[in-house]
Design a protein around this motif. Structure first.
Motif, mmCIF file in Angstrom:
data_model
loop_
_atom_site.group_PDB
_atom_site.id
_atom_site.type_symbol
_atom_site.label_atom_id
_atom_site.label_comp_id
_atom_site.label_asym_id
_atom_site.label_seq_id
_atom_site.Cartn_x
_atom_site.Cartn_y
_atom_site.Cartn_z
ATOM 1 N N ARG A 22 0.845 -1.200 0.000
ATOM 2 C CA ARG A 22 0.000 0.000 0.000
ATOM 3 C C ARG A 22 0.881 1.251 0.000
ATOM 4 O O ARG A 22 0.610 2.220 -0.695
ATOM 5 C CB ARG A 22 -0.922 0.018 1.217
ATOM 6 N N ASP A 57 2.123 1.676 -3.387
ATOM 7 C CA ASP A 57 1.016 2.164 -4.217
ATOM 8 C C ASP A 57 0.860 3.668 -4.074
ATOM 9 O O ASP A 57 0.612 4.377 -5.045
ATOM 10 C CB ASP A 57 -0.299 1.500 -3.798
ATOM 11 N N ILE A 58 0.996 4.125 -2.817
ATOM 12 C CA ILE A 58 0.830 5.552 -2.560
ATOM 13 C C ILE A 58 1.905 6.341 -3.306
ATOM 14 O O ILE A 58 1.625 7.322 -3.996
ATOM 15 C CB ILE A 58 0.900 5.829 -1.051
ATOM 16 N N ILE A 59 3.149 5.870 -3.190
ATOM 17 C CA ILE A 59 4.224 6.581 -3.888
ATOM 18 C C ILE A 59 4.007 6.502 -5.397
ATOM 19 O O ILE A 59 4.237 7.458 -6.131
ATOM 20 C CB ILE A 59 5.592 5.987 -3.508
ATOM 21 N N ALA A 114 1.171 6.216 -7.003
ATOM 22 C CA ALA A 114 0.022 6.982 -7.465
ATOM 23 C C ALA A 114 0.411 8.433 -7.740
ATOM 24 O O ALA A 114 -0.179 9.103 -8.568
ATOM 25 C CB ALA A 114 -1.102 6.925 -6.438
ATOM 26 N N PHE A 115 1.427 8.894 -7.036
ATOM 27 C CA PHE A 115 1.921 10.243 -7.282
ATOM 28 C C PHE A 115 2.637 10.277 -8.624
ATOM 29 O O PHE A 115 3.613 9.571 -8.805
ATOM 30 C CB PHE A 115 2.949 10.602 -6.209
ATOM 31 N N ILE A 117 -7.441 4.026 1.021
ATOM 32 C CA ILE A 117 -6.180 4.060 1.752
ATOM 33 C C ILE A 117 -5.110 4.781 0.937
ATOM 34 O O ILE A 117 -4.368 5.617 1.451
ATOM 35 C CB ILE A 117 -5.715 2.622 2.089
ATOM 36 N N VAL A 118 -5.071 4.465 -0.362
ATOM 37 C CA VAL A 118 -4.060 5.103 -1.206
ATOM 38 C C VAL A 118 -4.277 6.615 -1.247
ATOM 39 O O VAL A 118 -3.332 7.390 -1.130
ATOM 40 C CB VAL A 118 -4.072 4.493 -2.625
ATOM 41 N N GLY A 134 -3.298 8.104 1.978
ATOM 42 C CA GLY A 134 -1.845 8.064 2.080
ATOM 43 C C GLY A 134 -1.190 9.154 1.258
ATOM 44 O O GLY A 134 -0.250 9.806 1.714
ATOM 45 N N THR A 135 -1.705 9.375 0.034
ATOM 46 C CA THR A 135 -1.110 10.428 -0.791
ATOM 47 C C THR A 135 -1.297 11.779 -0.137
ATOM 48 O O THR A 135 -0.374 12.595 -0.124
ATOM 49 C CB THR A 135 -1.734 10.467 -2.199
#
Lengths: 297, 355, 319
Positions: free
Chosen positions: A134, A137-139, A141-142, C14-15, C18-19
């Motif tokens: 996750r 994924d967050i990194i 998505a940026f 969550i993503v 998180g961002t």
């Protein structure tokens, strides 16, 4: 599968890897699609790092304003000067040093942390793996440039900060590759065998999994290197990367942007170098992958 | 049992009255995503299985694909650990995963896998692969190298020629020999063989089976053999258990089971191979396809494919019980010597009505 | 199917959270006195206190994050710290149209180029054509977007005056026709910059379909030509591959937008992010970065869902 064994194998002085294997590997690399891009990269590397001292070039930013925009082939200024009278050859080679240092540093940052995270995420599949994925994924998505812009802007433009900014988003790419590859290797029976020999998790990661995924990770490293180089150039062009007067291929293009019509070579020359380096890295990655496809399968 | 300390693993082949491997009420389940539902379905791979293996004995477990025999084998290695039940190897409870059992594990149980190309790390040399189980045993470098060379020689490989090679530089038969050497180098108390010759060609198969038989006799090894090839079973095993949908149907000595199978499933398995069924016994065929292990039949799990199934089979699960000396069967209507059910009334032992 | 969407939703939330958290951390955790850099020469203790209160700087980090999150979810994006202190929601609204148009046209151009060239190189069954197409892709993927933009701008707009160097004409000023004709050139560069990845993935998909699938062998046996085969059968089956590349491309397009907008001076999201980040306009930077992240995440989710609807194999496998 048969083994055509040269009977004198044991007579050749043996290295740790074994002589047969080394020969076989060397032969696989000896082909144009690997050698040509590798040679270009090596040449650019040597020129950038050895060139300035070898040719006694002036420092890139000590030009005299009266020498501004000298044409190519001028005495003492082989590639002419820019609008501030700085030697272009020196600017390009020193700029290349900076660009290469930044992109290699950023790539290495991503390689070390990304691969580590990816391997752990793949090996400890359940909770740890899900949490780490996750985060990746967050990194991911940026959009990379936006993340780098944000980090670089808040850290302030500098060579080190540019490495951090670009390296940070490289982590996600390496993490995904390493995780996918780890998931492939973890299914193998030799992992079960190793565990049943009492080998600890981290030891298995390091001795079994890493050697089996290293090839793919390094192949991706070349692609990541070309991305990092583009990112460095883009950030420096936007004025958020390597700060002037330190030259980099990106900020040479950025700072000469307004002289595009007047002196297009000031932009074309660094652009060609940037292109040649990135294209060679991409070609080398392709060439190495071709080799994998033809010899492994 | 708990009183025995880890140190005793160093002499695993001591004789004692207790069986080497004791498996009690073992349960292994996996969850898989279920179609059209938000909840996961549970696949029952091993359902309440108990058996023992004595020292120096070979127990073969046979069954069709999906019968849970490979899950059983992997559970014994703790990959993954069981959901319920006990596994005791040489007096050690291996379901408890702590530092001590992990350290001792390479002396307790090792596995020979079906596919040698997956069982050997392609980036390691033969030398390194075979010495892996010795890593945690506190041997000196010299001792380790000697043990590896000895073992390689014993499985028919030449340490000088082969020990520096990678698995990809060996033939399939040689790879499986390396896998055998790897498993046996630490002299494990129990060796689990999961279809050890299935991936090999016919000529190599017989060589490897012969080698396994020799090694067993020479070192007094204890094998748990997972197989579907009955010829291999006949050559290597002392006792056989048949498994169907995660349950043991029948368990007996090789001679008894092959000549007078008492469970219809065993009889059907044997019927598939012409040379195994005496002419006077009727041949049994398996009806239909095996049911899904996600939703196993009630009562006797085999009833949906059994020629002799009756009403009681759908409601009461048959218990494993002794029908002849050394022959245990989980069936309400076990077959007699003529190959047909010997009774029409289920025995109280199989119904579980007597304690 | 439903299971897949429901399974992805919490993941997506969550993503996104998180961002937001990541953006928030960058703004507040990284070194640099936010207040001082906002005020610059106008620094006075009173102004500093006012800004601190406005940013809730005197509260613990996590509390600040959650209060910001609450505001963000309820649409209270705050006001810009930079004069003329516009509402952040207005800034976002203004930036949306140019970027949206560029993403749309850029995506279309990338799909046309990527799919077209992939089909051309595979269908021609000609090594030379294939090599040329591969070379074009290599060149385009090895030139940074801004270099491509600058060179084409110089060549096409300044030297040959084929297109206008202006990238943006608001529809209110010049009408929709003017607006679209001006945005097409930057979009073309965005498309050129992003199509090679699409082409490579799609080409690999086509080749694997032609090599592996039984129906292709069957059709070949019936004597159908490669070109016809591709158009009649393979393309339909490769549309999943297409979806994947469209998904991959969204993040790349968004990244390219920042640079292309800077070259052409287009007042879109990229410019907004770059300026607000550079000027430490925290409310605007946070809102715009999080907004873009949500956009990318939602786009990827939509691709996954479309994928599941189209491909029964994925639908049944359920995640």
């Amino acid at each position: 599968m048969t083994t055509a064994t040269p009977t004198n194998t044991s007579m050749i002085p043996t290295s740790k890897r074994g002589p047969r294997l080394r020969l076989y590997r060397a032969r696989a690399y000896r082909k144009p699609s690997v050698i040509v891009p590798a040679a270009i990269l090596l040449f650019i590397l040597l020129a950038c790092f050895a060139g300035p001292t070898l040719f006694h070039l002036p420092k890139p930013s000590v030009g005299n304003l009266s020498d501004y925009l000298l044409p190519i082939g001028s005495p003492h200024h082989l590639l002419g000067t820019n609008t501030l009278g700085n030697d272009m050859l020196s600017q390009l080679l020193v700029g290349g040093q900076i660009t290469i240092i930044v992109s290699v540093g950023a790539m290495a940052l991503g390689l070390v942390f990304g691969t580590l995270i990816g391997m752990i995420a793949g090996y400890y599949e359940r909770i740890v793996g899900a949490v780490l994925m996750r985060i990746l994924d967050i990194i991911f998505a940026f959009p990379d440039i936006i993340l780098a812009v944000a980090i670089a802007a808040y850290l302030g433009p500098s060579v080190i900060n540019t490495i951090w900014a670009i390296g940070f988003f490289n982590i996600a790419g390496f993490g995904r590759i390493a995780r996918a590859q780890t998931l492939r290797v973890v299914r193998m029976d030799f992992i079960v065998a190793g565990r049943s020999s009492g080998i600890s998790g981290f030891s298995i990661l390091w001795t079994h999994i890493w050697p089996n995924i290293a090839g793919r990770v390094f192949a991706y490293a070349l692609i990541a290197l070309s991305y990092a180089m583009m990112a460095e150039a883009s950030l420096s062009f936007l004025g958020l990367g390597v700060p002037i007067p330190t030259p980099s291929w990106g900020n040479i293009i950025g700072s000469n942007q307004s002289y595009m019509s007047l002196a297009p070579l000031l932009i074309v020359m660094p652009a060609i170098l940037l292109f040649a380096t990135i294209a060679s890295a991409n070609l080398l990655a392709d060439g190495l992958q071709e080799k994998r496809a033809s010899t492994i399968e | 049992m708990a009183a025995r300390n880890i140190g005793s693993v160093n002499s695993p082949h001591q004789s004692s009255g207790e069986p080497l491997l004791v498996v009690t009420n073992l349960v292994q389940e996996f969850s898989v995503p279920k179609r059209g539902s938000l909840r996961n379905a549970t696949v029952s791979a091993v359902a309440d299985v108990s058996f023992v293996v004595d020292r120096g004995e070979t127990l073969a477990i046979v069954g069709e694909t999906g019968s849970g025999k490979t899950s059983l084998a992997r559970t014994l290695l703790g990959a993954p650990p069981p959901k319920k039940g006990g596994i005791t190897i040489d007096g050690h409870d291996v379901t408890k995963r702590n530092r001590a059992t992990r350290k001792a594990q390479s002396r307790l149980v090792q596995m020979i896998f079906q596919d040698p190309s997956s069982a050997l790390d392609p980036t390691w040399s033969v030398q390194r692969i075979v010495s892996e189980p010795l890593q945690k045993l506190g041997l000196s470098r010299q001792e380790r190298d000697d043990r590896v060379a000895d073992t390689l020689r014993r499985v028919g490989l030449n340490p000088e020629r082969h020990s520096r090679r990678r698995p990809s530089e060996l033939s399939g038969g040689q790879q499986q020999r390396v896998a055998i050497a790897r498993a046996l180098v630490g002299r494990p108390a129990l060796t689990v063989l999961d279809e050890p010759v299935t991936a090999l060609d016919a000529a190599t198969q017989s060589q490897v089976v012969e080698l396994l038989a020799e090694l067993k006799n020479e070192f007094g090894l204890t094998y748990l053999l997972i197989a579907h090839d009955l010829a291999v079973v006949q050559q290597l095993a002392d006792r056989v258990a048949t498994m169907y949908l995660g349950k043991i149907c029948e368990e007996a000595s090789v001679a008894t089971l092959f000549s007078t199978p008492a469970h219809p499933y065993t009889a059907a398995l044997l019927s598939a191979i012409p040379s195994f069924t005496p002419d006077e016994r009727p041949r049994l065929r398996l009806l239909g396809e095996p049911p899904s292990p996600i939703d196993p039949p009630t009562g006797c799990r085999f009833r949906t494919r059994c020629a002799f199934a009756q009403e009681v089979c759908a409601t009461v699960e048959p218990r494993l019980r002794e029908v002849a000396p050394g022959q245990n069967v989980a069936c309400h209507f076990p077959l007699g010597a003529d190959g047909t059910p010997s009774t029409t009334v289920p025995a109280p032992e199989s119904l579980g009505t007597v304690a | 199917m439903l299971r897949m969407i429901l399974g992805r939703l919490p993941q997506m939330v969550i993503v996104v959270l998180g961002t937001g958290f990541l953006a928030f951390s960058i703004m507040f955790v990284l070194p640099g006195d936010v207040v001082r850099s906002i005020l610059g020469d106008n620094y006075t203790p009173q102004a500093a206190a006012q800004i601190s209160a406005q940013l809730h700087l005197n509260q613990p980090f996590l509390i600040r994050y959650f209060s910001w999150l609450g505001d963000f979810v309820t649409g209270q994006l705050g006001t810009s710290l930079i004069p003329p202190h516009q509402q952040v929601s207005d800034l976002l609204g203004q930036a949306l149209l140019p970027t949206g148009e560029m993403l749309l046209f850029g995506q279309i151009i990338a799909i046309v180029l990527g799919v077209g060239l992939a089909v051309l190189s595979v269908a021609s069954r000609n090594r030379v054509v294939d090599r040329i197409v591969q070379a074009i892709a290599l060149v385009c993927s090895s030139i940074p977007g801004f270099v491509l933009g600058l060179l084409l701008l110089e060549l096409l707009a300044v030297q040959f005056q084929l297109v206008s160097p202006r990238g943006w004409v608001a529809p209110a000023d010049g009408g929709w026709g003017e607006n679209i004709s001006h945005i097409l050139f930057p979009s073309l560069i965005l498309g050129l910059f992003t199509f090679p990845v699409m082409m490579r993935v799609f080409r690999a998909e086509l080749v694997s379909q032609l090599d592996d699938e039984d129906y292709v062998t069957l059709a070949r046996l019936k004597g159908i030509s490669t070109g016809r085969l591709i158009f009649r059968h393979v393309l339909r089956n490769s549309s999943f591959g297409l979806l994947t590349v469209v998904g991959i491309n969204v993040a790349r397009l968004v990244g390219g937008v920042v640079v292309i907008e800077a070259i052409f001076g287009i007042p879109g999201m990229g410019t907004l992010i770059k300026n607000s980040v550079q000027q430490h306009d925290t409310p605007a930077a946070l809102a715009s970065i999080t907004f873009v992240a949500i956009f990318v995440v939602v786009a990827n989710l939509l691709v996954d869902i479309a994928y599941a609807i189209l491909d029964p194999r994925v639908r049944d496998a359920a995640s």
